[in-house]
Design a protein around this motif. Sequence first.
Motif, PDB file in Angstrom:
ATOM      1  N   ALA A 165       0.839  -1.209   0.000  1.00  0.00           N
ATOM      2  CA  ALA A 165       0.000   0.000   0.000  1.00  0.00           C
ATOM      3  C   ALA A 165       0.874   1.259   0.000  1.00  0.00           C
ATOM      4  O   ALA A 165       0.584   2.215  -0.724  1.00  0.00           O
ATOM      5  CB  ALA A 165      -0.935  -0.011   1.203  1.00  0.00           C
TER       6      ALA A 165
ATOM      7  N   ALA B   1       2.168   1.747  -3.472  1.00  0.00           N
ATOM      8  CA  ALA B   1       1.084   2.149  -4.371  1.00  0.00           C
ATOM      9  C   ALA B   1       0.766   3.630  -4.187  1.00  0.00           C
ATOM     10  O   ALA B   1       0.619   4.377  -5.159  1.00  0.00           O
ATOM     11  CB  ALA B   1      -0.163   1.303  -4.108  1.00  0.00           C
TER      12      ALA B   1
ATOM     13  N   ASP C 252       1.027   6.306  -7.253  1.00  0.00           N
ATOM     14  CA  ASP C 252      -0.202   6.915  -7.780  1.00  0.00           C
ATOM     15  C   ASP C 252      -1.282   6.850  -6.709  1.00  0.00           C
ATOM     16  O   ASP C 252      -1.964   5.844  -6.557  1.00  0.00           O
ATOM     17  CB  ASP C 252      -0.661   6.197  -9.055  1.00  0.00           C
TER      18      ASP C 252
ATOM     19  N   VAL D 253      -4.183   8.357  -6.392  1.00  0.00           N
ATOM     20  CA  VAL D 253      -5.568   8.233  -6.852  1.00  0.00           C
ATOM     21  C   VAL D 253      -5.883   6.782  -7.193  1.00  0.00           C
ATOM     22  O   VAL D 253      -6.906   6.222  -6.775  1.00  0.00           O
ATOM     23  CB  VAL D 253      -5.814   9.150  -8.071  1.00  0.00           C
ATOM     24  N   ALA D 254      -4.971   6.143  -7.931  1.00  0.00           N
ATOM     25  CA  ALA D 254      -5.192   4.748  -8.297  1.00  0.00           C
ATOM     26  C   ALA D 254      -5.208   3.867  -7.055  1.00  0.00           C
ATOM     27  O   ALA D 254      -6.012   2.936  -6.949  1.00  0.00           O
ATOM     28  CB  ALA D 254      -4.098   4.283  -9.258  1.00  0.00           C
ATOM     29  N   ALA D 255      -4.346   4.168  -6.076  1.00  0.00           N
ATOM     30  CA  ALA D 255      -4.310   3.378  -4.842  1.00  0.00           C
ATOM     31  C   ALA D 255      -5.647   3.461  -4.117  1.00  0.00           C
ATOM     32  O   ALA D 255      -6.219   2.445  -3.706  1.00  0.00           O
ATOM     33  CB  ALA D 255      -3.171   3.859  -3.938  1.00  0.00           C
ATOM     34  N   ALA D 256      -6.170   4.685  -3.980  1.00  0.00           N
ATOM     35  CA  ALA D 256      -7.464   4.859  -3.299  1.00  0.00           C
ATOM     36  C   ALA D 256      -8.564   4.113  -4.052  1.00  0.00           C
ATOM     37  O   ALA D 256      -9.456   3.523  -3.438  1.00  0.00           O
ATOM     38  CB  ALA D 256      -7.802   6.343  -3.185  1.00  0.00           C
ATOM     39  N   GLY D 257      -8.466   4.095  -5.387  1.00  0.00           N
ATOM     40  CA  GLY D 257      -9.453   3.392  -6.202  1.00  0.00           C
ATOM     41  C   GLY D 257      -9.442   1.896  -5.990  1.00  0.00           C
ATOM     42  O   GLY D 257     -10.376   1.198  -6.381  1.00  0.00           O
ATOM     43  N   LEU D 258      -8.390   1.374  -5.371  1.00  0.00           N
ATOM     44  CA  LEU D 258      -8.304  -0.063  -5.095  1.00  0.00           C
ATOM     45  C   LEU D 258      -8.667  -0.354  -3.636  1.00  0.00           C
ATOM     46  O   LEU D 258      -8.470  -1.470  -3.155  1.00  0.00           O
ATOM     47  CB  LEU D 258      -6.892  -0.574  -5.383  1.00  0.00           C
ATOM     48  N   GLY D 259      -9.152   0.657  -2.920  1.00  0.00           N
ATOM     49  CA  GLY D 259      -9.595   0.443  -1.547  1.00  0.00           C
ATOM     50  C   GLY D 259      -8.535   0.740  -0.496  1.00  0.00           C
ATOM     51  O   GLY D 259      -8.724   0.448   0.675  1.00  0.00           O
ATOM     52  N   ILE D 260      -7.404   1.313  -0.933  1.00  0.00           N
ATOM     53  CA  ILE D 260      -6.345   1.670   0.022  1.00  0.00           C
ATOM     54  C   ILE D 260      -6.658   3.051   0.585  1.00  0.00           C
ATOM     55  O   ILE D 260      -6.891   3.986  -0.183  1.00  0.00           O
ATOM     56  CB  ILE D 260      -4.974   1.677  -0.686  1.00  0.00           C
ATOM     57  N   ASP D 261      -6.657   3.191   1.911  1.00  0.00           N
ATOM     58  CA  ASP D 261      -6.949   4.479   2.537  1.00  0.00           C
ATOM     59  C   ASP D 261      -5.649   5.275   2.661  1.00  0.00           C
ATOM     60  O   ASP D 261      -4.842   5.014   3.547  1.00  0.00           O
ATOM     61  CB  ASP D 261      -7.561   4.242   3.919  1.00  0.00           C
TER      62      ASP D 261
END
Lengths: 254, 279
Positions: B154, B157, B161, B163-171
């Motif tokens: 995480a 990630a 990126d 934005v992409a990390a948050a889009g995968l459920g990473i806070d």
Amino acid sequence: MIALAGVTKDYGGVHAVKDLSLELPDQTVLGLIGPNGAGKTTVLNLMTGLATPTSGTIALDERRIDHLKPHAIAALGIARTYQTSRLFPQMSALENVVVGMHLHADDSLLGQLTGWPPTLARAQRLRTQARELLGELGLSERADALARNLAPGEQRRVEIARAIAMQPRALLLDEPAAGLNPVETDRLRAEILKLARERNISVLLIEHDMSFVMAACERIAVLNFGEKIAEGTPDQVRADPRVIEAYLGVEGVA
Amino acid sequence: MHALTAFYSAHSALINQIGVNALLALSIWVTLACGQLSLGNMGFMAITAYASVLLVLRAHWPFFPAVLAGTGLAAIAGLLLGWPVLRLRGVFLAIATIGFGEIVRIFAVNLSVTGGAEGIAGIPQLASTPIIYSSLALAVFLLWRLTRSRAGRAFAAIAQDEVAAAGLGIDPAAYKLAAFAIGAAIAGYAGALSAFSSFFISPTDYSFGRVVDMLASAVVGGIGSVGGPVLGSILLTLLPETLRFLQNYRDVINGLILLFVIVFLPQGLWSLVDRRRAS
């Protein structure tokens, strides 16, 4: 089901999206088309928490999601891809997909810190699953290549694999066929539909390639200047005079 | 054997310094690994150093409990600093965190309990070489394991990126705060080891130049992996010593060597060791 009800998004007086109501039922493939600047990507950003509606509501089943942060919406099972690749450039294709498994990864921190063998076995299992998923998208041989070194078509497929790795309920694809040749496009369409069907994922597809959308989608909604001007089956939409007008202009005007 | 002990007694201060500097470089590397350029680590050093020294000298605490209490204090300070600066990125984050470091130093100058500008003298030499190097080994091992864990993935990630990390459920907020706290704790711990291996501490030990050294060590060594900051610290600590014979030209040559490393090995020295990622 994801439901948008009366959603408006203003950017400083400009209506990017205006009073849009749209439903994405479970296990369906819905197309969202429209000329450039029609507000299609804004709709995706609203649905994934990257933008907040000025008015209106977005709900997943009965639950409002329009004020949740992106990671919280992702955790509820909405995955997406982006118009330009947003892969993690310094990671391999495989590592990108493993990060996609974040919400379901079961290798505990304590286990990893101590090197506890069952945890390491679980981490290994995640990598095996990621490799299999890449294999389904025809990327077995590219699994260990760095994302930034992949060809654009390969990056697109890795991004889809990463989204599928989230085990989402809904997958929102922003122009997946952009920049691909017709052969690649046909192949990608078949792969997306197969993956979605096997895993009971509903798909919202934004696309410029008309043959792609017409062949892939059960229903299609058409946006123009932020407003929905038509919705129906591919045949209905193709025959709709307002759609033809939006795409081709009105004869005798100008 | 005799040669070895003679070598150690002649150079023990330098050997200890390498170990402490490696820990400091790792402290800044943790936040970099999560995509954050945080430059307030001299502040965390100062917090733990003063707290643990005062606990030992004034409250007569034993060494380890005092150091651990000070380290906990630095971690809390890291969280308190991390929270308001979560929205800041890049140079803005760097400036805000430098401000924090300066605030800590100015407090140390003006408080009477810290001995003001003169600092605190008579600190017992409790941080021995084995303690410093076993701490370093443990930190390297844990951080290496961390990079391979779900949390480490995480971090990477978010760094590449967000934005992409948050889009995968990473806070992103939660992981950034965690990185801040870990970095602060390591910086603080190293600050305490440094204090207990010198006779006195004063606010000048915690000036801005200190964090520049940490950052240079991490970048020259390579931030792609946990080995880089350690390697960078060894080079940056030894280089000025081995260039002593150049006398007045020492700093010039020192700077030139570092410049060459950055230009020709942008991934850092570690890329010579780990060729896997070099191409």
